[in-house]
Design an enzyme around this catalytic site. Structure first.
Site, PDB file in Angstrom:
ATOM      1  N   CYS A   1      -5.601 -46.540  71.899  1.00 10.36           N
ATOM      2  CA  CYS A   1      -6.151 -46.118  70.499  1.00 10.36           C
ATOM      3  C   CYS A   1      -5.145 -46.286  69.433  1.00 10.36           C
ATOM      4  O   CYS A   1      -3.799 -45.264  69.539  1.00 10.36           O
ATOM      5  CB  CYS A   1      -6.510 -44.618  70.463  1.00 10.36           C
TER       6      CYS A   1
ATOM      7  N   CYS B   1     -25.018 -40.354  63.403  1.00  8.38           N
ATOM      8  CA  CYS B   1     -24.338 -40.539  64.667  1.00  8.38           C
ATOM      9  C   CYS B   1     -23.076 -39.853  64.154  1.00  8.38           C
ATOM     10  O   CYS B   1     -22.437 -40.231  63.068  1.00  8.38           O
ATOM     11  CB  CYS B   1     -24.131 -41.934  65.214  1.00  8.38           C
TER      12      CYS B   1
ATOM     13  N   CYS C   1      -4.684 -41.511  74.523  1.00  9.05           N
ATOM     14  CA  CYS C   1      -5.775 -42.513  74.833  1.00  9.05           C
ATOM     15  C   CYS C   1      -4.906 -43.850  74.767  1.00  9.05           C
ATOM     16  O   CYS C   1      -4.323 -44.248  73.629  1.00  9.05           O
ATOM     17  CB  CYS C   1      -6.931 -42.723  74.183  1.00  9.05           C
TER      18      CYS C   1
ATOM     19  N   CYS D   1     -24.873 -41.329  73.008  1.00  6.99           N
ATOM     20  CA  CYS D   1     -24.005 -42.497  72.802  1.00  6.99           C
ATOM     21  C   CYS D   1     -23.017 -42.525  73.792  1.00  6.99           C
ATOM     22  O   CYS D   1     -22.078 -41.934  73.488  1.00  6.99           O
ATOM     23  CB  CYS D   1     -24.111 -42.895  71.539  1.00  6.99           C
TER      24      CYS D   1
ATOM     25  N   CYS E   1      -3.954 -38.155  65.892  1.00  6.51           N
ATOM     26  CA  CYS E   1      -4.963 -37.467  66.725  1.00  6.51           C
ATOM     27  C   CYS E   1      -3.873 -36.908  68.046  1.00  6.51           C
ATOM     28  O   CYS E   1      -2.888 -37.835  68.659  1.00  6.51           O
ATOM     29  CB  CYS E   1      -5.818 -38.514  67.450  1.00  6.51           C
TER      30      CYS E   1
ATOM     31  N   ARG F   1     -24.894 -51.532  73.250  1.00  7.00           N
ATOM     32  CA  ARG F   1     -24.257 -51.949  71.838  1.00  7.00           C
ATOM     33  C   ARG F   1     -23.248 -52.814  72.165  1.00  7.00           C
ATOM     34  O   ARG F   1     -22.052 -52.480  72.823  1.00  7.00           O
ATOM     35  CB  ARG F   1     -23.879 -50.756  70.940  1.00  7.00           C
TER      36      ARG F   1
ATOM     37  N   CYS G   1     -22.664 -43.785  61.387  1.00  5.78           N
ATOM     38  CA  CYS G   1     -21.745 -43.171  62.427  1.00  5.78           C
ATOM     39  C   CYS G   1     -20.342 -42.720  61.955  1.00  5.78           C
ATOM     40  O   CYS G   1     -19.601 -43.565  61.444  1.00  5.78           O
ATOM     41  CB  CYS G   1     -21.393 -44.021  63.543  1.00  5.78           C
TER      42      CYS G   1
HETATM   43  N1  SAM Z   1     -11.566 -38.847  68.776  1.00  5.42           N
HETATM   44  C1  SAM Z   1     -12.815 -38.946  69.407  1.00  5.42           C
HETATM   45  C2  SAM Z   1     -12.956 -39.456  70.874  1.00  5.42           C
HETATM   46  O1  SAM Z   1     -12.047 -39.959  71.308  1.00  5.42           O
HETATM   47  O2  SAM Z   1     -13.928 -39.056  71.452  1.00  5.42           O
HETATM   48  C3  SAM Z   1     -13.798 -39.814  68.590  1.00  5.42           C
HETATM   49  C4  SAM Z   1     -13.225 -41.219  67.946  1.00  5.42           C
HETATM   50  S1  SAM Z   1     -12.675 -42.376  69.282  1.00  5.42           S
HETATM   51  C5  SAM Z   1     -11.896 -43.583  68.316  1.00  5.42           C
HETATM   52  C6  SAM Z   1     -14.138 -43.279  69.721  1.00  5.42           C
HETATM   53  C7  SAM Z   1     -14.137 -44.313  70.872  1.00  5.42           C
HETATM   54  O3  SAM Z   1     -13.401 -45.577  70.057  1.00  5.42           O
HETATM   55  C8  SAM Z   1     -13.014 -43.903  71.776  1.00  5.42           C
HETATM   56  O4  SAM Z   1     -13.711 -43.445  73.035  1.00  5.42           O
HETATM   57  C9  SAM Z   1     -13.030 -45.546  72.603  1.00  5.42           C
HETATM   58  O5  SAM Z   1     -13.860 -45.848  73.474  1.00  5.42           O
HETATM   59  C10 SAM Z   1     -13.052 -46.208  71.315  1.00  5.42           C
HETATM   60  N2  SAM Z   1     -11.755 -46.964  71.051  1.00  5.42           N
HETATM   61  C11 SAM Z   1     -10.736 -46.489  70.205  1.00  5.42           C
HETATM   62  N3  SAM Z   1      -9.830 -47.330  70.142  1.00  5.42           N
HETATM   63  C12 SAM Z   1     -10.407 -48.658  70.727  1.00  5.42           C
HETATM   64  C13 SAM Z   1      -9.807 -50.207  70.755  1.00  5.42           C
HETATM   65  N4  SAM Z   1      -8.479 -50.197  70.348  1.00  5.42           N
HETATM   66  N5  SAM Z   1     -10.563 -50.980  71.330  1.00  5.42           N
HETATM   67  C14 SAM Z   1     -11.839 -50.628  71.784  1.00  5.42           C
HETATM   68  N6  SAM Z   1     -12.433 -49.261  71.687  1.00  5.42           N
HETATM   69  C15 SAM Z   1     -11.715 -48.397  70.987  1.00  5.42           C
HETATM   70  C1  DTB Z   2     -17.511 -46.861  70.065  1.00  2.00           C
HETATM   71  O1  DTB Z   2     -17.761 -46.915  71.457  1.00  2.00           O
HETATM   72  N1  DTB Z   2     -16.843 -47.690  69.536  1.00  2.00           N
HETATM   73  C2  DTB Z   2     -16.504 -47.268  68.162  1.00  2.00           C
HETATM   74  C3  DTB Z   2     -17.348 -46.142  68.025  1.00  2.00           C
HETATM   75  N2  DTB Z   2     -17.662 -45.648  69.486  1.00  2.00           N
HETATM   76  C4  DTB Z   2     -16.893 -45.038  67.668  1.00  2.00           C
HETATM   77  C5  DTB Z   2     -15.003 -47.235  67.560  1.00  2.00           C
HETATM   78  C6  DTB Z   2     -14.449 -48.455  68.004  1.00  2.00           C
HETATM   79  C7  DTB Z   2     -13.022 -48.406  67.636  1.00  2.00           C
HETATM   80  C8  DTB Z   2     -12.098 -49.457  67.473  1.00  2.00           C
HETATM   81  C9  DTB Z   2     -10.721 -49.275  66.992  1.00  2.00           C
HETATM   82  C10 DTB Z   2     -10.625 -48.862  65.807  1.00  2.00           C
HETATM   83  O2  DTB Z   2     -11.357 -49.442  64.753  1.00  2.00           O
HETATM   84  O3  DTB Z   2      -9.792 -47.854  65.502  1.00  2.00           O
HETATM   85 FE1  SF4 Z   3      -7.803 -39.482  69.637  1.00  2.00          FE
HETATM   86 FE2  SF4 Z   3      -8.196 -42.170  69.734  1.00  2.00          FE
HETATM   87 FE3  SF4 Z   3      -8.208 -40.868  71.784  1.00  2.00          FE
HETATM   88 FE4  SF4 Z   3     -10.219 -40.574  70.109  1.00  2.00          FE
HETATM   89  S1  SF4 Z   3      -9.785 -42.218  71.177  1.00  2.00           S
HETATM   90  S2  SF4 Z   3      -9.137 -38.840  71.061  1.00  2.00           S
HETATM   91  S3  SF4 Z   3      -9.200 -40.695  68.214  1.00  2.00           S
HETATM   92  S4  SF4 Z   3      -6.269 -41.006  70.625  1.00  2.00           S
END
Ligand code: SAM
Ligand code: DTB
Ligand code: SF4
Length: 354
Positions: free
Chosen positions: A74, A142, A71, A202, A67, A274, A111
């Site tokens: 992530c 979702c 973030c 959500c 990606c 959630r 989802c």
């Molecule tokens: N890329 C899209 C976005 O960021 O909107 C969708 C997928 S992203 C992984 C969805 C959400 O997962 C993020 O907004 C974040 O709140 C959550 N997330 C990602 N990595 C995480 C982590 N290591 N621990 C907890 N939540 C996480």
């Molecule tokens: C949200 O708030 N939590 C979920 C979902 N929306 C998509 C994602 C959590 C991701 C946790 C890190 C991972 O498994 O990559």
């Molecule tokens: Fe990309 Fe992860 Fe950020 Fe979603 S949360 S925009 S997957 S870097």
């Protein structure tokens, strides 16, 4: 105004949906003694929900890694070396097969998550097919795909998308320390596009990123003063992943996490809150406290997107020990008699399962 200098008469009105919360009121809720906060949260939760029912969603990463966003939490950002293998967008049929399996194990909402900054036209067309296919199974749908334009939100609505997940993640000021490649306003714009298209919202955040209590209060304040409360409020505990900048931050006091759930329950009394990522690091007792604080939705199944989630067996036992049953999907009302009967059978099946 200090957190304690708020007129406390508003406590008597807790339970009614309000959109004019002040940050001082939110902070005063955080400052309540734990027992009082839990009491109010329980009382309000029971006004609007069956406290023994929890909504059950399953997540699937339909496009993983690489990606372009930065973030800091992530594992899927291309900027951090987390050892994650990138995967292209999955085939439509494989996604539907995965949803069918999740349904057979008791999930009622599916989802689909993609590591995009925003989806391209061709990708959205394929994802719309996935949404159609999953919904045809009788599951709620979702998706979380990054930023959307109003037109893209309409395209997903037309495909039958029930919910779109797009998180604010933290307060506006802390957000800037975690993500630089898109603004808080970008996120609010996507939420508006989703809302305007008639898709359920959500939206929540991540706790334990090193933010202050004020940041948590401001995040909840922003959510609770949107024109309409998000139908679903995912409350994630940071899953620390080696290679990401936030790996190694001091973990949040578990009671602070529970408090945040309770305050979310009070501010958005009709929303599903959630208990989202981070459950593998929580004890069963901590999760039970979260349910008592008003959390009423979980992700079920061994995997979140790329990180671990509790084993399905373990969650089944936890539900049984707490007398919790899975909530029926709200799209039941729109289903035909045959599908409705099928749902009743499924829910009974999950109650045995879980
Ligand atoms: N890329 C899209 C976005 O960021 O909107 C969708 C997928 S992203 C992984 C969805 C959400 O997962 C993020 O907004 C974040 O709140 C959550 N997330 C990602 N990595 C995480 C982590 N290591 N621990 C907890 N939540 C996480
Ligand atoms: C949200 O708030 N939590 C979920 C979902 N929306 C998509 C994602 C959590 C991701 C946790 C890190 C991972 O498994 O990559
Ligand atoms: Fe990309 Fe992860 Fe950020 Fe979603 S949360 S925009 S997957 S870097």
């Amino acid at each position: 105004m200090s957190a304690t200098a708020v007129d406390s008469s508003y406590l008597n009105q807790l339970g009614e949906a309000r959109y004019d919360w002040t940050v001082a009121e939110v902070r005063a809720l955080f400052a309540l003694p734990f027992a009082d906060l839990m009491h109010h949260a329980q009382r309000v939760h029971r006004q609007h929900f069956n406290p023994n029912e929890v909504q059950v969603s399953t997540l699937l990463s339909i496009k993983t890694g690489a990606c372009p966003e930065d973030c800091a939490y992530c594992p899927q950002s291309v900027r951090y070396d987390t050892g994650l293998e990138r995967e292209e967008l999955m085939e439509v049929e494989r996604v539907i097969d995965s949803a069918r399996l999740a349904k057979s194990k008791g999930a009622t909402r599916f989802c689909m998550g993609a590591a995009y900054r925003s989806p391209k036209a061709k990708q959205l067309a394929a994802i719309s097919e996935m949404v159609r296919g999953v919904r045809a199974l009788g599951m709620e749908t979702c998706a979380t795909l990054g930023m959307l334009t109003p037109e893209q939100a309409h395209e997903l609505k037309d495909a039958g998308l029930d919910y779109y997940n797009h998180n604010l993640d933290s307060s506006e000021s802390f957000y800037g320390k975690v993500i630089t490649t898109r603004t808080y306003q970008d996120r609010l714009d996507t939420l508006q596009a989703v809302r305007d298209a008639g898709i359920n919202v959500c939206c929540g955040g991540i706790l334990g990123m090193g933010e202050s209590e004020l940041d948590r209060a401001q995040l909840l304040h922003t959510l609770a003063t949107l024109p309409k409360h998000p139908e679903s409020v995912p409350t994630n505990q940071l899953v620390q992943v080696a290679g990401t900048p936030l790996n190694g931050v001091a973990p949040l006091d578990p009671f602070e996490f529970v408090r945040t759930i309770a305050v979310a329950r009070l501010l958005m009394p009709h929303s599903h809150v959630r208990l989202s990522a981070g459950r593998t690091e929580m004890s069963d007792e901590m999760q039970a406290l979260c349910f008592l604080a008003g959390a009423n939705s979980i992700f079920y199944g061994e995997k979140l997107l790329t990180t671990e989630n509790p084993e399905a067996d373990h969650d089944q036992q936890l539900f049984a020990r707490l007398g919790i049953t899975p909530e029926a999907p709200s799209l039941c009302a729109e289903l035909s008699d045959h599908e409705h009967h099928q749902h009743a059978t499924d829910v009974e099946h999950v109650a045995h399962h879980v």
